[in-house]
Design an enzyme around this catalytic site. Structure first.
Site: not given
Ligand code: SF4
Ligand code: SAH
Length: 436
Positions: A153, A157
């Site tokens: 990703c 986060c």
């Molecule tokens: Fe990506 Fe944030 Fe979703 Fe995790 S929570 S997959 S880092 S967007």
């Protein structure tokens, strides 16, 4: 029939209005799909029209190409057939012709695990050897498949394990719909020829009012009834591929799952939310996780780009949201970070201010090695839930599932990939450098 003849929308693409790469914006990455050595083309992920175009290029006349495409499409997506030889209404001589030029692909299964609570997890591999994961969560009244949209990703986060990984690439429509097809293979859930439902289902194209028809396909006893785009990746940063895949899933002559049974989860890619409602039309889940700028900036960094107000306004404007189809706000419970009574009251206030048809999913934080947070205590979660619930907003606490197999969607990883804290830090730094 060569890879270069693939229809143009299989090319790497970001929607025209996608912001350019920057600190928090996505970094466009090449698709890097290695063409098959044997020159054959994988049909999975292609809509009927593109299959017809390929058949035409391979030498069939327009009419024959169209007819064959219709038949093959039905076999591929509705019946889950993986060999051309088994397409019984196609002339025997035609089947080897197809097999010489095309393949019916599935992601490779590297590992399959079953939890003591029935949750299943698959570690999957793309043809160019990138690993990603898929999880199936059975419940009494439904079975939910958690599907990945990217390998890694671009966002990071802080509570999410996927966020510590680099984005390798977007998954293709074939790799996305392929997950659902693989799950049906594993669960043995393709309709059989003598299945009376087929006669009524074939050719149906579900739209707004076709819920009854769609639910006829998912009677009691069917395991896979729902899909959530909550696996690895941010689906709205791979919009075109996710849309194209979900169209095949929703098509009545395809996998025939109603859009009401599909939920797309976004961390808050505001500029793509309207298109998501208009062009895909599935239920929306938003990873809110915090109600103040400071906290959300820290734990969901895309907030620095698209703030809470902008995000909630986009939710208020989301096409198709109503009291019957509410927006789900995901809220991961992090000890002493976002879990106070004041946070709960602010959450209620915001939902009311924007008049949102909302429900809140309270998710106990699923810890991973080296994570900078802890899960809130059960009493704290209860108290938070009560405030939201007493305000008239549904606020179930999600029971963690498949913990013995690390199956929490969004933090998917395998024991084999477990990294040291130092390595995680190094990856996070590298990622920051790449994004910055
Ligand atoms: Fe990506 Fe944030 Fe979703 Fe995790 S929570 S997959 S880092 S967007
Ligand atoms: N990128 C999208 C979809 C994938 S994440 C998004 O962020 O919405 C799917 C969900 O899993 C998100 O709500 C995410 O916040 C949640 N999640 C990620 N890591 C988690 C963890 N360690 N514990 C609990 N939930 C987590």
């Amino acid at each position: 029939m060569r890879a270069m003849q693939l229809p143009t929308d299989l090319e790497p693409s970001l929607p025209a209005n996608m912001p350019i790469a920057g600190h928090i914006d996505p970094v466009p990455v090449p698709r890097e799909v290695t063409p098959r050595d044997d020159g054959r083309v994988d049909l999975i992920g292609l809509p009927k029209k593109q299959i017809a175009a390929l058949f035409e290029t391979a030498g069939l006349d327009v009419k024959a190409a169209k007819l064959r495409a219709k038949q093959v499409y039905h076999w591929l997506y509705h019946r889950g057939v993986t060999e051309f030889e088994n397409m019984t209404d196609i002339a025997k001589t035609m089947r080897p012709w197809l097999a010489e030029r095309f393949v019916i692909g599935r992601p490779e299964i590297v590992e399959a695990q079953v939890s003591t609570d029935g949750t299943r997890k698959w570690l999957l591999r793309t043809a160019d050897k990138h690993d990603f994961e898929m999880v199936f969560i059975p419940d009494a009244d439904r079975g939910t498949l958690c599907v990945s949209s990217q390998v890694g990703c671009t966002l990071n986060c802080r509570f999410c394990h996927t966020g510590t990984m680099r984005l390798v690439r977007n998954l293709t429509p074939g790799e996305i719909v392929g997950q659902v097809m693989l799950a049906r293979d594993s669960l043995g859930e393709w309709p059989k020829a003598n299945d009376t439902r087929i006669g009524t289902m074939a050719g149906l194209d579900f739209d707004d009012d076709d819920e009854d028809a769609a639910s006829a396909y998912t009677p009691d006893g069917r395991l896979l009834t729902n899909i959530v785009m909550m696996g690895m990746g941010e689906p709205l940063y791979n919009f075109d591929n996710v849309r194209d895949a979900l169209k095949l899933v929703m098509d009545g002559d395809g996998l025939a799952l109603s859009k009401r049974r599909i939920t797309l989860s976004t961390s808050g890619v505001v500029p793509m939310m309207e298109r998501c409602g208009e062009e895909i039309g599935v239920n929306l889940a938003v990873s809110l996780h915090a109600v103040t700028k400071d906290v959300r900036d820290e734990i969901v960094p895309i907030n620095r780009k698209y703030g809470i107000e902008e995000l909630l306004q986009a939710c208020a404007d989301y096409p198709g949201a109503s009291n019957a189809r509410r927006i789900t706000f995901e809220y991961v419970m992090l000890k002493d970070k976002n879990d106070s009574d004041d946070h709960a009251r602010e959450l209620v206030r915001l939902i009311k201010q924007y008049k949102l048809p909302a429900k809140v999913n309270l998710i106990p934080f699923n810890p991973w090695e080296g994570a900078p947070y802890e899960c809130s205590s059960p009493d704290r979660i209860k108290s938070f839930a009560k405030i939201v619930f007493d305000a008239g907003i549904s606020a179930p606490v999600r029971t963690p599932r498949g913990r013995d197999i690390d199956a929490a969607c969004g933090q998917l990883k395998t024991a084999a990939e477990k990294k040291s804290r130092a390595e995680l830090d190094r990856l996070a730094e590298e990622k920051q450098a790449a994004l910055g």
